[in-house]
Write a protein that holds these residues in place. Structure first.
Motif: not given
Length: 126
Positions: A53-59
């Motif tokens: 949601s914050t853009g801090g983690r991507a998969y």
């Protein structure tokens, strides 16, 4: 309710790039993890990429790593998928989706997502 509208699809040659966009309305997108999926003719929908949601983690699905990049601009209520070095077998309808509760174990599952867009067609010619 969240309404999602994808755009940016089109026809490209193998090896070229596209950037897809997904614009949301109805609710603030910052509350949701977001994902991209695709479905080719005759195949099941498959996971492409997701972002917290914050853009801090991507998969990313393994086949997309190093070529695709997911990003988001919460101020504009929009997410993006930058696709580089496209392959003909990646011809598909690409969908964005919003997940109310995304985690490490469910980000690649259809069931994790509460809202889906109508999709945008990406065609990669050889």
């Amino acid at each position: 309710q969240v309404q999602l509208v994808e755009s940016g699809g089109g026809l490209v040659q193998a090896g070229e790039s596209l950037r897809l966009s997904c614009a949301a309305s109805g609710r603030t997108l910052s509350r949701y993890g977001m994902g991209w999926f695709r479905q080719a003719p005759g195949k099941e929908r498959e996971f492409v990429a997701a972002i917290s949601s914050t853009g801090g983690r991507a998969y990313y699905a393994d086949s997309m790593k190093g070529r695709f990049t997911i990003s988001r601009d919460n101020a504009k209520n929009t997410i993006f998928l930058q696709m580089n070095s496209l392959k003909p077998e990646e011809t598909a309808v690409y969908y964005c989706a919003a997940a109310g509760s995304m985690n490490y174990y469910n980000y690649d599952r259809n069931s994790a997502y509460d809202y889906w867009g109508q999709g945008t067609q990406v065609t990669v010619s050889s």
